[in-house]
Scaffold this motif. Sequence first.
Motif, PDB file in Angstrom:
ATOM      1  N   ASN A   1      -2.181 -30.477  11.025  1.00  0.00           N
ATOM      2  CA  ASN A   1      -1.714 -29.093  11.078  1.00  0.00           C
ATOM      3  C   ASN A   1      -2.881 -28.122  11.129  1.00  0.00           C
ATOM      4  OD1 ASN A   1      -2.555 -28.736   8.426  1.00  0.00           O
ATOM      5  ND2 ASN A   1      -0.748 -27.579   7.848  1.00  0.00           N
TER       6      ASN A   1
ATOM      7  N   GLN B   1      -2.666 -25.696  13.835  1.00  0.00           N
ATOM      8  CA  GLN B   1      -2.003 -24.400  13.666  1.00  0.00           C
ATOM      9  C   GLN B   1      -2.983 -23.359  13.152  1.00  0.00           C
ATOM     10  OE1 GLN B   1       1.069 -25.251  10.817  1.00  0.00           O
ATOM     11  NE2 GLN B   1       2.159 -26.614  12.164  1.00  0.00           N
TER      12      GLN B   1
ATOM     13  N   THR C   1       2.915 -31.970   5.632  1.00  0.00           N
ATOM     14  CA  THR C   1       3.042 -30.709   6.362  1.00  0.00           C
ATOM     15  C   THR C   1       4.523 -30.501   6.629  1.00  0.00           C
ATOM     16  OG1 THR C   1       2.252 -29.416   8.244  1.00  0.00           O
ATOM     17  CG2 THR C   1       2.645 -31.753   8.640  1.00  0.00           C
ATOM     18  N   ASN C   2       4.901 -29.256   6.870  1.00  0.00           N
ATOM     19  CA  ASN C   2       6.327 -28.907   6.921  1.00  0.00           C
ATOM     20  C   ASN C   2       6.637 -28.130   8.205  1.00  0.00           C
ATOM     21  OD1 ASN C   2       8.964 -28.356   6.194  1.00  0.00           O
ATOM     22  ND2 ASN C   2       8.423 -26.907   4.567  1.00  0.00           N
TER      23      ASN C   2
ATOM     24  N   SER D   1       7.001 -24.287   9.586  1.00  0.00           N
ATOM     25  CA  SER D   1       5.740 -23.622   9.937  1.00  0.00           C
ATOM     26  C   SER D   1       5.401 -23.640  11.423  1.00  0.00           C
ATOM     27  CB  SER D   1       4.578 -24.270   9.170  1.00  0.00           C
ATOM     28  OG  SER D   1       4.472 -25.640   9.490  1.00  0.00           O
TER      29      SER D   1
ATOM     30  N   ASP E   1       6.113 -36.695   1.731  1.00  0.00           N
ATOM     31  CA  ASP E   1       5.874 -35.385   1.112  1.00  0.00           C
ATOM     32  C   ASP E   1       6.053 -35.524  -0.392  1.00  0.00           C
ATOM     33  OD1 ASP E   1       5.989 -32.309   2.477  1.00  0.00           O
ATOM     34  OD2 ASP E   1       6.456 -32.405   0.329  1.00  0.00           O
TER      35      ASP E   1
ATOM     36  N   LYS F   1      -4.140 -37.642  -8.182  1.00  0.00           N
ATOM     37  CA  LYS F   1      -4.928 -38.621  -7.414  1.00  0.00           C
ATOM     38  C   LYS F   1      -6.357 -38.104  -7.249  1.00  0.00           C
ATOM     39  CE  LYS F   1      -3.114 -36.621  -3.136  1.00  0.00           C
ATOM     40  NZ  LYS F   1      -2.276 -36.877  -1.961  1.00  0.00           N
TER      41      LYS F   1
ATOM     42  N   ASP G   1      -0.929 -40.814  -1.315  1.00  0.00           N
ATOM     43  CA  ASP G   1      -0.915 -41.117   0.121  1.00  0.00           C
ATOM     44  C   ASP G   1      -1.853 -42.287   0.416  1.00  0.00           C
ATOM     45  OD1 ASP G   1       0.790 -38.852   1.307  1.00  0.00           O
ATOM     46  OD2 ASP G   1      -0.599 -37.785   0.028  1.00  0.00           O
TER      47      ASP G   1
ATOM     48  N   THR H   1       2.689 -11.659  12.178  1.00  0.00           N
ATOM     49  CA  THR H   1       3.030 -12.498  11.030  1.00  0.00           C
ATOM     50  C   THR H   1       1.752 -12.879  10.285  1.00  0.00           C
ATOM     51  OG1 THR H   1       2.801 -14.641  12.155  1.00  0.00           O
ATOM     52  CG2 THR H   1       4.926 -13.522  12.383  1.00  0.00           C
TER      53      THR H   1
ATOM     54  N   HIS I   1       2.137 -20.716   2.132  1.00  0.00           N
ATOM     55  CA  HIS I   1       2.797 -21.270   3.325  1.00  0.00           C
ATOM     56  C   HIS I   1       4.308 -21.324   3.225  1.00  0.00           C
ATOM     57  CE1 HIS I   1      -1.200 -23.400   4.425  1.00  0.00           C
ATOM     58  NE2 HIS I   1      -1.200 -22.119   4.690  1.00  0.00           N
ATOM     59  N   THR I   2       4.848 -22.566   3.267  1.00  0.00           N
ATOM     60  CA  THR I   2       6.306 -22.724   3.332  1.00  0.00           C
ATOM     61  C   THR I   2       6.916 -22.709   1.930  1.00  0.00           C
ATOM     62  OG1 THR I   2       6.374 -25.166   3.297  1.00  0.00           O
ATOM     63  CG2 THR I   2       5.938 -24.131   5.410  1.00  0.00           C
TER      64      THR I   2
ATOM     65  N   SER J   1       6.835 -24.576  -0.504  1.00  0.00           N
ATOM     66  CA  SER J   1       7.333 -25.788  -1.159  1.00  0.00           C
ATOM     67  C   SER J   1       6.724 -25.910  -2.550  1.00  0.00           C
ATOM     68  CB  SER J   1       7.017 -27.027  -0.309  1.00  0.00           C
ATOM     69  OG  SER J   1       5.633 -27.290  -0.322  1.00  0.00           O
TER      70      SER J   1
ATOM     71  N   ASN K   1       9.786 -18.422  11.946  1.00  0.00           N
ATOM     72  CA  ASN K   1       9.261 -19.050  13.164  1.00  0.00           C
ATOM     73  C   ASN K   1      10.325 -19.366  14.210  1.00  0.00           C
ATOM     74  OD1 ASN K   1       6.409 -19.036  13.212  1.00  0.00           O
ATOM     75  ND2 ASN K   1       6.397 -20.466  11.492  1.00  0.00           N
TER      76      ASN K   1
END
Length: 730
Positions: free
Chosen positions: A167, A170, A434-435, A439, A460, A483, A510, A620, A629-630, A632, A702
């Motif tokens: 991402n 972006q 990433t979402n 996004s 996620d 982690k 991960d 934006t 960001h999103t 979360s 978006n």
Amino acid sequence: MNLRFLKQQTGPLTKDLVQEPGQFGLGKVPSRLKPVSTTTSICGYCATGCQLKIHLDEKGEAINLSPQAHYPVNLGMACPKGWQALDPLTSAERGTTPLLRKVGGDPTETSWQDALDLFTKRLKSIKETHGHESVAFLSTGQIPFEEMAFLGCLFKFGMGFLHGDANTRQCMATAVTAYKQSFGFDAPPATYADFELSDVIVLVGANLCIAHPILWQRVMRNKRNPKIIVIDPRSTETAQAATQHIALKPKGDLALLYALAHCILRDERIDPVSIANTEGIESFTSFVADYSPAAVSEKTGLTEAEIESLARTVSDPSLKVSWWWTMGVNQSHEGVRTAQAIINLCLITGNIGKPGTGPNSITGQCNAMGSRLFSNTTSLVGGHEFYNSDHREKVARILEIPADHIPSESSLAYDQIFDAVETGKIKALWIVATNPFHSWIDSGKLSRLREKLDFLVVQDMYWNTETALAADLYLPAASWGEKSGCFINSERRIGTIKPVKKAPGQALSDFRIFRLIADSWGCGDMFKKWTTPEEAFKILRDLTQGRPCDITGIESYQMIDDRGGIQWPFVLGDTSFKPERRLFEDGFFYFENRKAKFLFSPPQELPEPPDVEFPFLLLTGRGTSSQWHTQSRTSKSTVLRKLYPADAYVEIHPSDAKRLGLKNHHPVCIRSRRGEMTAFVYIAPTVQMGQVFIPMHYAALNRLTHPSFDPHSRQPNYKAAAVKLVRIPS
Ligand SMILES: Nc1nc2c(c(=O)[nH]1)N[C@H]1C(S)=C(S)[C@@H](COP(=O)(O)OP(=O)(O)OC[C@H]3O[C@@H](n4cnc5c(=O)[nH]c(N)nc54)[C@H](O)[C@@H]3O)O[C@H]1N2
Ligand SMILES: Nc1nc2c(c(=O)[nH]1)N[C@H]1C(S)=C(S)[C@@H](COP(=O)(O)OP(=O)(O)OC[C@H]3O[C@@H](n4cnc5c(=O)[nH]c(N)nc54)[C@H](O)[C@@H]3O)O[C@H]1N2
Ligand code: SF4
Ligand SMILES: [Mo]
């Protein structure tokens, strides 16, 4: 969605699967505790890279945190997100077990073993039927680079697929491409001390007060009484605090920067020593001859006098001028040339390689820089190139894998991956940290594309992000704080993160998930040395040998902590360690002839200019320092939630609001050619007439944005779409 299933644990919960190497026991943290020890971790949000001091109980679990006093980045400061960084870990919305989604039904829990079997079976069968280009991964700049490198190497060299992007497309792709083309390597030159050593600080499309609050604090520590100039169409929080705000027309940047070069070259306010280390000055000089202040006045919305005056300020030989840019430059249909126009100005005025200078891109996410070097997406891991056979052989040798496992071409870019889903070439996606259903630009398209995918895996920390809810298979990930690994911040400083909490349920780091997948796929042997993040770090470190990002001098994580983070490069045998280092002090760049290049091309028209039907230009960006960001993560903190509006709002100029009969808090529908959303009106003279601003943190936004891209970097043009506002009767 039925929440009950999340609370139950099913499937084999073997110690081997759920216990991370070096992770803590399952003990619950007592409510009243005094810290008995501390450790440190780099903050997991933005690319400033503040170090946090984590206070631990006797079991080694975090009970609180505070900013680290002497770390050279944040010097004892943190923004609200950093202070509240532990909150999102304990949310009830954390994924605790793999989930399986059957068509039309609610997700059901499954065991890790079954999840891994399904993952391998489905992706192998898609590969067999449709080939090695039929599956892609989409990843992030928010997990440690050991994990990103593991994903990239596993997917490409182990599983044998070709396409994967992060991402950071972006976000940073423009800066990456601009530096690579101009300097021969993706090399942001600054060290943060440069904020304090400049006489003139020019911020282009960067809203530090909201997006990098601690970097703004660094600006505030500058004792030289600097002139702070903000180039932004909006009168942002940063513009209001600056010495001067240049309120240019959106995307007027490229023309403005060429006009500045025009004036500086015309008046010979140049640095011949710096220019001697470049190539292309003649053609650049004749190119900018057409860009007089008069010629660009209309396009930029600025007067000739304003442009002339700015040109004099940024070329004053007695002043150290630093240029800093972020998304107002990167997210544009001509972002690369705009970033290079900043680089060109620094080259002609000699504002490079010296204290308080530089063409400096500020990165976004905590590990955006790590992603750039190690994600194995468009560049080959460790600062190499896929197309270079020497690089492929070197990487193969150090990774101890056959050289023909390394593809000689790089991946499709993010938008091209989605195009390939549309045409049916790509059948499956694996999305990690990433979402994009929130996004990605023109996000409404993704719901349609979902139907075209045979298999979607989402990995996620939460089971209910917009993207996770669309998955066939959801894999629960441990997060920051649970982690270890390394991030690289905007000034190329490597710092470590530590596990200070036990991940919930069966969530795994991960890194651990990639290990299990490697074994399940049958290529575990290839990664037998990748036993822990630190062992992987050592392999990656060795890979950088001889590259501009060479970090072979770093012995261990402990050494990184002891030195207060280490900026790349740090070459084996280098005894001249300095806590602050900038690039290009010797005047040499990374091309064979060691010269930087002038790169330029004429400004283009806006891909979707406002018109009679859609009369407003939608900008934006970031809304508050408390939203990430999103949302979360930040929406899980009760403290942060109180610091920003829960519902989407649209900033509109008072005259436009009056004309449309809109008052504060009126609900309004904002419509573009692609979709619509509702928001409440926020009348703000900070936006110009004919423009509106909506923060990116609200999921519907978006659906409106216009899918256009910089042709060199393929970074999305998030900050310019034509919209109309329709009042919703109350
Ligand atoms: N609180 C908070 N902080 C964050 C983040 C977050 O989500 N929340 N995200 C992080 C990430 S990943 C990133 S990339 C950074 C982003 O950091 P910034 O880039 O500073 O943030 P943005 O608000 O996206 O965009 C900056 C400015 O660009 C302006 N702009 C729009 N169009 C133009 C134009 O044509 N020219 C110019 N010159 N300016 C223009 C906008 O008005 C906006 O004020 O923030 C990081 N920090
Ligand atoms: N309109 C508009 N859109 C934009 C922008 C804009 O300015 N305007 N900015 C763009 C930019 S610059 C960026 S960077 C993107 C950001 O867009 P995204 O990357 O989609 O945003 P995040 O919300 O940070 O998503 C990160 C996801 O990873 C999960 N996660 C966090 N930590 C971990 C972990 O350790 N492991 C795993 N597996 N998951 C984890 C989080 O729960 C979250 O779902 O948005 C872009 N979109
Ligand atoms: S400025 Fe960035 S790195 Fe520092 S505490 Fe805030 S979010 Fe974390
Ligand atoms: Mo970003």
